[in-house]
Scaffold this motif. Structure first.
Motif, PDB file in Angstrom:
ATOM      1  N   TYR A 171       0.834  -1.204   0.000  1.00 28.87           N
ATOM      2  CA  TYR A 171       0.000   0.000   0.000  1.00 28.87           C
ATOM      3  C   TYR A 171       0.871   1.256   0.000  1.00 28.87           C
ATOM      4  N   GLY A 172       1.949   1.230   0.777  1.00 32.35           N
ATOM      5  CA  GLY A 172       2.813   2.403   0.873  1.00 32.35           C
ATOM      6  C   GLY A 172       3.470   2.745  -0.445  1.00 32.35           C
ATOM      7  N   LEU A 173       3.936   1.737  -1.189  1.00 28.80           N
ATOM      8  CA  LEU A 173       4.563   2.003  -2.483  1.00 28.80           C
ATOM      9  C   LEU A 173       3.588   2.676  -3.435  1.00 28.80           C
ATOM     10  N   ILE A 174       2.342   2.228  -3.421  1.00 34.13           N
ATOM     11  CA  ILE A 174       1.337   2.844  -4.300  1.00 34.13           C
ATOM     12  C   ILE A 174       0.978   4.235  -3.792  1.00 34.13           C
ATOM     13  N   ALA A 175       0.884   4.382  -2.474  1.00 31.71           N
ATOM     14  CA  ALA A 175       0.490   5.669  -1.888  1.00 31.71           C
ATOM     15  C   ALA A 175       1.483   6.772  -2.204  1.00 31.71           C
ATOM     16  N   ALA A 227      12.196  -4.655  -1.716  1.00 38.12           N
ATOM     17  CA  ALA A 227      11.965  -3.550  -2.650  1.00 38.12           C
ATOM     18  C   ALA A 227      11.462  -2.298  -1.957  1.00 38.12           C
ATOM     19  N   ALA A 228      10.545  -2.438  -0.986  1.00 36.23           N
ATOM     20  CA  ALA A 228       9.936  -1.255  -0.362  1.00 36.23           C
ATOM     21  C   ALA A 228      10.962  -0.368   0.343  1.00 36.23           C
ATOM     22  N   PRO A 229      11.812  -0.899   1.236  1.00 37.02           N
ATOM     23  CA  PRO A 229      12.796  -0.005   1.876  1.00 37.02           C
ATOM     24  C   PRO A 229      13.825   0.546   0.900  1.00 37.02           C
ATOM     25  N   LEU A 230      14.211  -0.247  -0.100  1.00 37.39           N
ATOM     26  CA  LEU A 230      15.171   0.249  -1.089  1.00 37.39           C
ATOM     27  C   LEU A 230      14.576   1.400  -1.899  1.00 37.39           C
ATOM     28  N   CYS A 231      13.322   1.266  -2.269  1.00 36.41           N
ATOM     29  CA  CYS A 231      12.662   2.342  -3.020  1.00 36.41           C
ATOM     30  C   CYS A 231      12.558   3.606  -2.176  1.00 36.41           C
ATOM     31  N   MET A 232      12.197   3.440  -0.899  1.00 36.41           N
ATOM     32  CA  MET A 232      12.094   4.609  -0.014  1.00 36.41           C
ATOM     33  C   MET A 232      13.451   5.278   0.172  1.00 36.41           C
ATOM     34  N   LEU A 233      14.493   4.473   0.342  1.00 33.21           N
ATOM     35  CA  LEU A 233      15.833   5.032   0.516  1.00 33.21           C
ATOM     36  C   LEU A 233      16.265   5.784  -0.738  1.00 33.21           C
ATOM     37  N   ALA A 234      16.042   5.169  -1.905  1.00 30.62           N
ATOM     38  CA  ALA A 234      16.424   5.810  -3.162  1.00 30.62           C
ATOM     39  C   ALA A 234      15.649   7.107  -3.374  1.00 30.62           C
ATOM     40  N   GLY A 289       6.080   8.031  -9.325  1.00 30.43           N
ATOM     41  CA  GLY A 289       4.925   7.402  -8.694  1.00 30.43           C
ATOM     42  C   GLY A 289       4.450   6.187  -9.464  1.00 30.43           C
ATOM     43  N   ALA A 290       4.439   6.276 -10.797  1.00 30.08           N
ATOM     44  CA  ALA A 290       4.020   5.147 -11.624  1.00 30.08           C
ATOM     45  C   ALA A 290       5.001   3.988 -11.508  1.00 30.08           C
ATOM     46  N   ALA A 291       6.293   4.288 -11.447  1.00 30.32           N
ATOM     47  CA  ALA A 291       7.302   3.232 -11.315  1.00 30.32           C
ATOM     48  C   ALA A 291       7.133   2.482  -9.996  1.00 30.32           C
ATOM     49  N   PHE A 292       6.898   3.211  -8.912  1.00 32.75           N
ATOM     50  CA  PHE A 292       6.686   2.561  -7.622  1.00 32.75           C
ATOM     51  C   PHE A 292       5.415   1.708  -7.642  1.00 32.75           C
ATOM     52  N   ALA A 293       4.379   2.203  -8.311  1.00 35.70           N
ATOM     53  CA  ALA A 293       3.145   1.425  -8.423  1.00 35.70           C
ATOM     54  C   ALA A 293       3.388   0.132  -9.192  1.00 35.70           C
ATOM     55  N   ALA A 294       4.233   0.185 -10.222  1.00 37.59           N
ATOM     56  CA  ALA A 294       4.543  -1.017 -10.990  1.00 37.59           C
ATOM     57  C   ALA A 294       5.282  -2.044 -10.147  1.00 37.59           C
ATOM     58  N   ILE A 295       6.220  -1.581  -9.322  1.00 41.81           N
ATOM     59  CA  ILE A 295       6.938  -2.498  -8.428  1.00 41.81           C
ATOM     60  C   ILE A 295       5.957  -3.141  -7.450  1.00 41.81           C
ATOM     61  N   ALA A 296       5.019  -2.357  -6.938  1.00 38.00           N
ATOM     62  CA  ALA A 296       3.991  -2.909  -6.055  1.00 38.00           C
ATOM     63  C   ALA A 296       3.125  -3.922  -6.795  1.00 38.00           C
ATOM     64  N   MET A 343       4.351   5.976   3.276  1.00 40.15           N
ATOM     65  CA  MET A 343       4.782   4.631   3.633  1.00 40.15           C
ATOM     66  C   MET A 343       4.320   4.266   5.038  1.00 40.15           C
ATOM     67  N   LEU A 344       4.411   5.212   5.972  1.00 42.46           N
ATOM     68  CA  LEU A 344       3.935   4.946   7.327  1.00 42.46           C
ATOM     69  C   LEU A 344       2.436   4.659   7.326  1.00 42.46           C
TER      70      LEU A 344
END
Length: 309
Positions: free
Chosen positions: A18-22, A154-161, A203-210, A249-250
């Motif tokens: 949910y956080g990656l899409i949000a 993937a989620a923490p790596l995406c947030m860090l990046a 945002g679209a890239a993160f949604a695709a990973i999700a 993410m939170l």
């Protein structure tokens, strides 16, 4: 109570998705004050893009080898749709009353659903998505499926990046400036149109990973999967503080954990048996949203101008 660690782990995994899409919702809102209700369908398109990449590979290709190409295929599909939506659906309405882009977003959401339903082969029913075979992992008494490990990494790596990108790069600082005052940012030489396109693309890239994580977890993709998931991701963005990328993410994690606990424990409460189980999980997610809006309408972390990207 012996099931509590497992329920918390399930909620964490669901909340990371949910956080990656949000993040896509909150980035776009932070810059152009637009709620992109078609973002759930951009998530769905990413799932079908990943499936298309997998089907294009030779039969028998190991999923571990195919996964990077699947992620790339999903990201390309979602980013293409997201950028096209910004350019042709939202940009012409940028100076219009807010109701106009909102209605456009809803219409675009329906159009994307119907486009996949009509033109993607056999999309009228759920398409099988490849899953990792083999035993699940047992970590400190918590069972984690192999496909869920992808999301947990993937989620923490995406947030860090994303955090490094926003805080350390010239484009990221341009995003912060555009979010704070787009007119002044334009006067300072920042190409705000380019910044907005980049926000939609990220945002679209993160949604695709999700979406890839969703397919690996549930073993299928469906043309309708973006609607409820997108609404929950929007709920997560509001919970965390709309416009705050860390809050998104939170909010996703809080929503996922709350949904898992409600599904597992509500029916154990005397007099609440009929309100438990998986059939009520969507209801409790929105009950949580209502409570947060009543008690803390700015969200858990509030809106931080410096992070509105």
């Amino acid at each position: 109570m012996h099931e509590l660690p497992q329920q918390l782990a399930n909620g964490l995994i669901l909340g990371a998705m949910y956080g990656l899409i949000a993040i896509g919702y909150t980035m776009v809102y932070g810059i152009v004050q637009l709620i992109n209700f078609a973002h759930g369908e951009i998530f769905m398109v990413g799932g079908f893009g990943a499936l298309t990449a997998y089907l294009a590979l030779p039969d028998g290709t190991a999923l571990a080898l195919a996964l990077p190409l699947m992620v790339l295929g999903g990201v390309l599909a979602s980013v293409a749709v997201g950028v096209a939506a910004e350019r042709f659906a939202y940009r012409p309405l940028r100076g219009a009353p807010r109701l106009a882009p909102l209605i456009t977003a809803i219409g675009l959401s329906i159009a994307l659903q119907q486009a996949i339903w009509k033109w993607y082969p056999d999309a009228k029913k759920a398409r099988v998505f490849p899953q990792f075979k083999g035993e699940s992992f047992d970590i400190l008494g918590v069972t984690v499926q192999r496909g869920e490990v992808f999301l947990l990494l993937a989620a923490p790596l995406c947030m860090l990046a994303l955090g490094l990108f926003v805080s350390r790069t010239r484009t990221g600082r341009g995003m912060q400036a555009t979010a704070q005052d787009p007119d002044t940012a334009k006067l300072m030489g920042i190409n705000t149109d380019r910044i907005i396109v980049i926000a939609f693309a990220i945002g679209a890239a993160f949604a695709a990973i999700a979406a890839v994580a969703h397919g690996l977890k549930y073993g299928q993709v469906d043309f309708r999967m973006g609607f409820i998931t997108g609404l929950k991701a929007f709920t997560a963005a509001v919970l965390g503080g709309i416009g705050n990328i860390y809050g998104a993410m939170l909010g996703g994690v809080v929503l996922g954990v709350a949904e898992a606990l409600a599904t597992g424990y509500i029916e154990e409460i005397p007099g609440m048996t009929q309100f438990g189980g998986g059939s009520w999980k969507d209801v409790w997610a929105f009950v949580l949203l209502i409570l947060v809006l009543l008690l803390r309408p700015q969200g858990l972390l509030g809106e931080r101008v410096a992070d509105r990207a």
